[in-house]
Design an enzyme around this catalytic site. Structure first.
Site, PDB file in Angstrom:
ATOM      1  N   LYS A 199     -13.429 -58.211  66.834  1.00  0.00           N
ATOM      2  CA  LYS A 199     -13.252 -56.805  66.475  1.00  0.00           C
ATOM      3  C   LYS A 199     -13.529 -55.892  67.659  1.00  0.00           C
ATOM      4  O   LYS A 199     -13.074 -54.749  67.683  1.00  0.00           O
ATOM      5  CB  LYS A 199     -14.220 -56.441  65.340  1.00  0.00           C
ATOM      6  CG  LYS A 199     -14.157 -57.326  64.118  1.00  0.00           C
ATOM      7  CD  LYS A 199     -15.328 -57.035  63.184  1.00  0.00           C
ATOM      8  CE  LYS A 199     -15.379 -58.004  62.032  1.00  0.00           C
ATOM      9  NZ  LYS A 199     -16.541 -57.769  61.136  1.00  0.00           N
ATOM     10  N   LYS A 207     -25.783 -62.651  71.123  1.00  0.00           N
ATOM     11  CA  LYS A 207     -25.685 -61.204  70.936  1.00  0.00           C
ATOM     12  C   LYS A 207     -26.707 -60.442  71.764  1.00  0.00           C
ATOM     13  O   LYS A 207     -26.437 -59.348  72.257  1.00  0.00           O
ATOM     14  CB  LYS A 207     -25.848 -60.865  69.450  1.00  0.00           C
ATOM     15  CG  LYS A 207     -24.697 -61.347  68.592  1.00  0.00           C
ATOM     16  CD  LYS A 207     -24.905 -60.994  67.127  1.00  0.00           C
ATOM     17  CE  LYS A 207     -23.734 -61.462  66.278  1.00  0.00           C
ATOM     18  NZ  LYS A 207     -23.896 -61.125  64.851  1.00  0.00           N
ATOM     19  N   LYS A 239     -12.643 -66.266  70.983  1.00  0.00           N
ATOM     20  CA  LYS A 239     -12.427 -65.965  69.579  1.00  0.00           C
ATOM     21  C   LYS A 239     -11.857 -64.559  69.421  1.00  0.00           C
ATOM     22  O   LYS A 239     -12.228 -63.634  70.153  1.00  0.00           O
ATOM     23  CB  LYS A 239     -13.761 -66.074  68.812  1.00  0.00           C
ATOM     24  CG  LYS A 239     -13.635 -65.919  67.313  1.00  0.00           C
ATOM     25  CD  LYS A 239     -14.987 -66.102  66.647  1.00  0.00           C
ATOM     26  CE  LYS A 239     -14.884 -65.888  65.143  1.00  0.00           C
ATOM     27  NZ  LYS A 239     -16.192 -66.022  64.460  1.00  0.00           N
TER      28      LYS A 239
END
Length: 348
Positions: free
Chosen positions: A214, A128, A211
């Site tokens: 969102k 991240k 993956k």
């Protein structure tokens, strides 16, 4: 107990009543990945020989900046997703994390137990933060310690997780073991991660090597839990595939990520194994399989989407349910955190 619930250490089996805890972060909206990888499994865990506690982890969301009003809306949307999917607030405890101060308090106590080296090994922070690690919040770096507190504030013995979260449960076990060792107690259980199901890692509909996210660039990459029936069907019918038909055995899905993803999604939605899906549809072309998958997805997901919309029209009711859940959560967590402080020598 459901498959995967093995009591893997004597201390948990002998001392701690079976209790499940898990949570979802309210950022970016719920996807099919959240449903198959988490919420559907949560629903199936209700009513067994263990207590189930499910949380909207809004304190984790603020490790990066959030628009305050959007965070409130997203928190309610995750709660609506839980409820619409079948989480029963009478059978399970459902609340948002920030309503229960024990999470933050135990998170700090665990900051003083966890080691910096443990945090440096957390792969999700590296992913991240990327090249801008020095500019990230301290909360983003330390949030695995808060995650451990989320779990251990309830003496949770089992946590259903995907593969990408297993490392955090392993850290939780490390923190529990170090606390027990340092203070000469068997106070915290060594929590067991529960990883099961054919669609634990739902992948992108446009790139089966990534993956489902969102935050993907295109809305066609994912199925949102708020998508209506027409949108769900359209996305599956336009999902990327390869030219070959479905194979006659699972071995034939090797090196075919998009095909494998769609088979896994069908398995997750239907309750079948991937082997059973191939046995039923092996040899079929995509013109046959994708409409079948679209119909199945609409059957399973469209009622959830409709119920989520209804719930979101009554935010006061969602808040009432979460406030009641928080009361029940505090009744469990507050004594555990108080005892933790006492064991550490803090005057209460």
């Amino acid at each position: 107990m459901p498959p995967g619930f093995q009591q893997d250490n004597a201390m948990t089996e002998a001392t701690f009543a079976p209790r499940v805890f898990s949570g979802i972060k309210p950022s970016g909206g719920l996807t099919l990945g959240n449903y198959l990888g988490a919420i559907k499994r949560f629903v199936e865990m209700q009513g067994g020989d263990f207590e189930t506690i499910f949380c909207v982890v809004d304190l984790h969301a603020i490790t990066v900046w959030q628009d305050p009003e959007e965070l409130k809306r997203a928190t309610r949307e995750v709660a609506a997703g839980y409820l619409a999917s079948g989480i029963d607030p009478e059978k399970s405890i459902l609340f948002n994390q920030s309503r229960v101060s024990a999470h933050a308090e135990l998170g700090w106590l665990f900051n003083c137990v966890a080691r910096v080296g443990w945090m440096n090994r957390m792969t999700q922070f590296k992913e991240k933060a990327g090249k801008n690690a020095e500019k990230q919040s301290l909360g983003l770096y330390a949030y695995p310690s808060l995650m451990a507190a989320d779990i251990l504030a309830y003496h949770a013995t089992h946590v259903p997780v995907g593969d990408d979260q297993k490392q955090h449960v392993e850290l939780t076990r490390d923190i529990a073991a170090k606390f027990n060792h340092d203070y000469g107690v068997d106070f915290f259980p060594l929590t067991t991660p529960v990883i099961e199901g054919p669609a634990m890692r739902v992948m992108n509909l446009r790139d089966g090597t990534k993956k489902m996210s969102k935050s993907g660039e295109s809305d066609m990459e994912r199925i949102n839990m708020t998508d209506d029936a027409d949108t769900i069907a359209k996305k599956f019918k336009k999902a990327r595939t390869d030219p070959a038909p479905l194979p006659e055995s699972l071995d034939g899905l090797k090196d075919r990520p998009e095909a494998k993803n769609l088979v896994d999604i069908y398995a997750g939605l239907s309750g079948m194994s991937a082997e059973q899906v191939i046995a039923e549809h092996g040899g079929a072309g995509w013109g046959q399989f994708k409409p079948a998958l679209a119909d199945l997805a609409v059957e399973k997901l469209a009622p959830i989407s409709s119920e989520m919309a209804r719930l979101m029209d009554d935010p006061a009711e969602i808040d009432r349910i979460m406030a009641r859940g928080a009361e029940r959560a505090r009744a469990i967590a507050d004594p555990i955190v108080s005892k933790t402080s006492e064991l550490m020598g803090l005057l209460r």
